[in-house]
Write a protein that holds these residues in place. Structure first.
Motif, short mmCIF file in Angstrom:
data_model
loop_
_atom_site.label_atom_id
_atom_site.label_comp_id
_atom_site.label_asym_id
_atom_site.label_seq_id
_atom_site.Cartn_x
_atom_site.Cartn_y
_atom_site.Cartn_z
N LEU A 1 0.35 -1.37 -0.40
CA LEU A 1 0.21 -0.11 0.13
C LEU A 1 0.70 1.54 -0.23
O LEU A 1 0.48 2.33 -0.88
CB LEU A 1 -1.58 -0.03 1.04
CG LEU A 1 -1.64 -0.98 1.22
CD1 LEU A 1 -2.95 -1.39 2.89
CD2 LEU A 1 -3.57 -0.68 -0.01
N GLY A 2 2.27 1.25 0.99
CA GLY A 2 2.84 2.24 0.37
C GLY A 2 3.58 2.83 -0.49
O GLY A 2 3.63 4.23 -1.26
N ARG A 3 4.09 1.44 -1.75
CA ARG A 3 4.73 1.40 -2.87
C ARG A 3 3.20 2.66 -3.31
O ARG A 3 3.83 2.73 -4.61
CB ARG A 3 5.04 0.54 -3.01
CG ARG A 3 6.36 0.14 -2.02
CD ARG A 3 6.38 -1.48 -2.89
NE ARG A 3 7.32 -1.60 -1.58
CZ ARG A 3 8.66 -2.88 -1.56
NH1 ARG A 3 9.10 -3.05 -2.47
NH2 ARG A 3 9.50 -2.90 -0.94
N ASP B 1 3.53 5.91 -5.65
CA ASP B 1 2.82 6.15 -6.97
C ASP B 1 1.91 6.93 -7.62
O ASP B 1 1.66 7.66 -8.81
CB ASP B 1 2.66 4.56 -7.53
CG ASP B 1 3.73 3.57 -8.00
OD1 ASP B 1 5.01 3.36 -7.28
OD2 ASP B 1 3.38 2.34 -7.95
N LEU B 2 0.70 6.63 -6.39
CA LEU B 2 0.05 8.14 -7.13
C LEU B 2 0.39 9.18 -6.52
O LEU B 2 -0.83 10.27 -6.51
CB LEU B 2 -1.73 7.75 -6.60
CG LEU B 2 -2.06 5.98 -6.06
CD1 LEU B 2 -3.29 5.28 -5.74
CD2 LEU B 2 -2.15 5.71 -8.36
N GLU B 3 1.15 9.38 -6.33
CA GLU B 3 1.22 10.61 -5.40
C GLU B 3 0.79 11.16 -4.15
O GLU B 3 0.69 12.15 -3.95
CB GLU B 3 1.63 11.66 -6.13
CG GLU B 3 2.54 11.60 -7.05
CD GLU B 3 2.76 12.60 -8.41
OE1 GLU B 3 2.23 13.19 -8.73
OE2 GLU B 3 4.07 12.56 -8.92
N LEU B 4 0.33 9.87 -3.28
CA LEU B 4 -0.56 9.79 -2.41
C LEU B 4 0.36 9.92 -1.06
O LEU B 4 1.12 9.40 -0.50
CB LEU B 4 -1.72 9.26 -2.50
CG LEU B 4 -2.49 9.72 -2.92
CD1 LEU B 4 -3.97 8.36 -3.36
CD2 LEU B 4 -3.35 11.13 -3.05
N PRO B 5 0.08 10.82 -0.38
CA PRO B 5 -0.52 10.87 1.70
C PRO B 5 0.46 9.17 1.92
O PRO B 5 -0.06 8.25 1.66
CB PRO B 5 -0.76 11.33 3.03
CG PRO B 5 -1.16 12.22 1.47
CD PRO B 5 -1.77 11.60 0.64
N GLY B 6 0.97 8.89 2.79
CA GLY B 6 0.80 7.42 3.50
C GLY B 6 0.27 7.30 4.71
O GLY B 6 -1.23 8.22 4.69
N ILE B 7 -0.05 6.13 5.00
CA ILE B 7 -0.77 5.34 5.98
C ILE B 7 -0.36 4.45 7.07
O ILE B 7 1.02 3.59 6.69
CB ILE B 7 -2.08 4.59 5.35
CG1 ILE B 7 -3.22 4.73 6.17
CG2 ILE B 7 -1.19 3.83 4.31
CD1 ILE B 7 -4.40 4.57 5.83
N ALA C 1 -0.85 0.85 11.54
CA ALA C 1 -2.19 0.44 12.63
C ALA C 1 -3.60 0.63 12.14
O ALA C 1 -4.28 0.23 12.29
CB ALA C 1 -1.79 1.22 14.22
N LEU C 2 -3.34 1.77 11.05
CA LEU C 2 -4.74 1.83 10.60
C LEU C 2 -5.17 0.59 10.05
O LEU C 2 -6.70 0.58 9.20
CB LEU C 2 -4.96 2.76 10.42
CG LEU C 2 -4.99 4.44 11.08
CD1 LEU C 2 -4.84 5.97 9.76
CD2 LEU C 2 -6.17 4.82 11.87
N ILE C 3 -4.05 0.34 8.99
CA ILE C 3 -4.41 -0.80 7.78
C ILE C 3 -5.19 -1.72 8.03
O ILE C 3 -5.57 -2.50 7.68
CB ILE C 3 -3.43 -0.60 6.95
CG1 ILE C 3 -2.67 0.53 6.80
CG2 ILE C 3 -2.72 -1.97 6.30
CD1 ILE C 3 -1.24 0.29 5.79
N LEU D 1 -7.24 10.34 0.95
CA LEU D 1 -7.99 11.64 0.03
C LEU D 1 -9.02 12.75 1.22
O LEU D 1 -7.91 14.04 1.19
CB LEU D 1 -8.79 11.44 -0.59
CG LEU D 1 -8.27 10.59 -1.71
CD1 LEU D 1 -9.36 9.73 -2.28
CD2 LEU D 1 -6.89 11.60 -2.70
N ALA D 2 -9.37 12.01 2.48
CA ALA D 2 -9.43 12.88 3.60
C ALA D 2 -8.56 13.96 4.41
O ALA D 2 -9.20 15.25 5.17
CB ALA D 2 -10.37 11.94 4.57
N GLN D 3 -7.37 12.66 4.50
CA GLN D 3 -6.37 13.36 4.92
C GLN D 3 -5.83 15.00 4.24
O GLN D 3 -5.51 15.84 4.52
CB GLN D 3 -5.25 12.58 5.70
CG GLN D 3 -5.86 11.57 6.82
CD GLN D 3 -6.21 12.05 8.03
OE1 GLN D 3 -5.89 13.00 8.61
NE2 GLN D 3 -7.77 12.10 8.76
#
Length: 243
Positions: free
Chosen positions: A38-40, A44-50, A53-55, A75-77
């Protein structure tokens, strides 16, 4: 349901001919794989990480649900002023690309950041030695599940492996359990479901299967002992028939 009403796990085995075993959170701790893939994907989508613990709270309802949950969260963050309906629309627009990148990365690292829980191989060996037929039933895609079981040396225990794409619906719908019982040639009432979450328990109850839950899994971040089940185990070795 109070603990005094639960049946000892070993006693349940005397009433069954087969067992259906969940994968993520039951046999293998795959949180590391999810976090990496998910991090990778998010990079790739140029979005923040997560955070992992949330995953962990999002795992269990299939990869499609996981991806949509992660996309909506990040996206909400990233766009706190947007209304929820717009965030959902953005997540859906990104989903096809996200799914392609997630598959790419997950298949590349599958099993590298995951570990089988203690006692899993020994517990499965004891069940096989007791004459039970075994099937693995997971909401994880079949193309992810089979290589993971093979990488952890667990594939040889199972007569069947069914992923979340094997049937028309996923757990907690009872259909996958009923179809797995058909493949095993056993009645649901004589087929034990072994899982880690309310998904597994709800599916088992609706299908008519007895169910035992492990205490160390994910269960969407909630205490598993609060889930309606016939019993709980701290390791799969506790399912070994009494000698």
């Amino acid at each position: 349901m109070g603990t005094e009403q639960h049946t000892a796990p070993a006693a349940l085995l005397a009433r069954v001919d087969a067992a259906i075993v969940d994968l993520d959170g039951t046999m293998v701790d795959t949180l590391g794989d999810f976090a990496q893939a998910l991090g990778r994907m998010l990079q790739d989508l140029e979005l923040p990480g997560i955070a992992p613990a949330l995953i962990e709270r999002m795992v269990g309802k299939g990869s499609e649900h996981l991806l949509r949950s992660v996309l909506k969260h990040v996206l909400a963050q990233d766009s706190q002023a947007l209304p929820a309906i717009e965030i959902e629309a953005k997540a859906e627009a990104l989903y096809p690309r996200a799914w392609e990148r997630y598959q790419h990365h997950y298949l590349a690292i599958n099993g590298q950041y995951a570990q089988a829980y203690p006692g899993v191989a020994e517990g499965l060996q004891a069940l096989r030695a007791a004459g039970l037929r075994l099937a693995c039933l997971t909401n994880k895609p079949t193309d992810f599940a089979r290589p993971l079981l093979r990488a952890k040396g667990l594939d040889g225990f199972f007569d069947h492996v069914f992923g979340g794409d094997a049937f028309e619906r996923k757990k907690p719908d009872p259909l996958p359990l009923r179809k797995t019982c058909e493949a095993l040639g056993t009645a649901p009432a004589r087929t034990l479901m072994v899982g880690d979450s309310s998904n597994d328990a709800q599916a088992a109850r609706a299908a008519g299967c007895p169910v035992v839950l492990v205490t160390y899994g994910y269960n969407h971040g909630q205490p598993v002992r609060g889930v309606d089940a016939d019993g709980y185990v701290d390791a799969l070795t506790e399912l070994a028939p009494a000698s």
